[in-house]
Design a protein around this motif. Sequence first.
Motif, short mmCIF file in Angstrom:
data_model
loop_
_atom_site.label_atom_id
_atom_site.label_comp_id
_atom_site.label_asym_id
_atom_site.label_seq_id
_atom_site.Cartn_x
_atom_site.Cartn_y
_atom_site.Cartn_z
N SER A 38 0.83 -1.20 0.00
CA SER A 38 0.00 0.00 0.00
C SER A 38 0.87 1.26 0.00
N VAL A 39 1.90 1.26 0.82
CA VAL A 39 2.82 2.40 0.86
C VAL A 39 3.49 2.58 -0.50
N ARG A 40 3.92 1.49 -1.11
CA ARG A 40 4.59 1.57 -2.42
C ARG A 40 3.66 2.16 -3.47
N HIS A 41 2.41 1.75 -3.46
CA HIS A 41 1.46 2.24 -4.48
C HIS A 41 1.03 3.68 -4.24
N GLN A 42 1.20 4.18 -3.04
CA GLN A 42 0.81 5.54 -2.72
C GLN A 42 1.92 6.54 -2.92
N GLY B 157 9.61 4.13 -1.79
CA GLY B 157 10.65 4.35 -2.79
C GLY B 157 11.00 3.11 -3.60
N LEU B 158 10.27 2.04 -3.41
CA LEU B 158 10.59 0.78 -4.10
C LEU B 158 9.92 0.71 -5.47
N ASP C 149 8.92 -7.07 -5.76
CA ASP C 149 10.09 -7.83 -5.31
C ASP C 149 10.80 -7.07 -4.19
N GLY C 150 10.90 -5.76 -4.35
CA GLY C 150 11.50 -4.93 -3.31
C GLY C 150 10.68 -4.95 -2.03
N VAL C 151 9.37 -4.99 -2.18
CA VAL C 151 8.49 -5.09 -1.01
C VAL C 151 8.78 -6.37 -0.25
N HIS C 152 8.88 -7.47 -0.96
CA HIS C 152 9.14 -8.76 -0.30
C HIS C 152 10.50 -8.76 0.41
N ARG C 153 11.50 -8.15 -0.21
CA ARG C 153 12.83 -8.07 0.45
C ARG C 153 12.74 -7.20 1.70
#
Length: 175
Positions: free
Chosen positions: A87-91, A152-153, A157-161
Amino acid sequence: MRAAAVDVVAELVAERGLTAVTMSAIAERVGIGRATLYKHFPDVETVLSAWHEHHVEAHLQRLTQVRDRTTDPHRALVEVLTTYARSVRHQRGTDLGAALHDTEHVRQARRRLVDFLRQLLDEAGRRGDVRRDVPVDDLAGYCLHALNAAGGLPDDDGVHRLVAVVLAGLAPGPE
């Protein structure tokens, strides 16, 4: 009318930037007069606060649904942290919560999110899945701060890491 104004304020901020959003622009996009809008909201910040409150409610509802899909506390924690980070990544770049600065409204929303995570972490900790040497409130704050880096990802894949790193920080140490 209130709901329409709340919906369009997010669109306008995304299109024009926060400083370019005016009560006139909101009223025009909703299709009402400024005087009508002012009857419901005294200023743009109040419309933004209403949007943020709606957004927080929807976000917590989604996290609750994710949590409730499993009875395994560790699995629920992983799924909730991943959903939050996505959610943070998409916002990124559109989080109006940041535009509201440090208001009581934003502090209250953060407390609700911390409370939600605290319950998950406490349950996982009782089962031995999460460290117990750090207060659970501190762990919840750690999760939120660390996962906000997901903005900032570039991809999931970055979210999972990132979630894996957060989970490593939550893992109980050797006894």
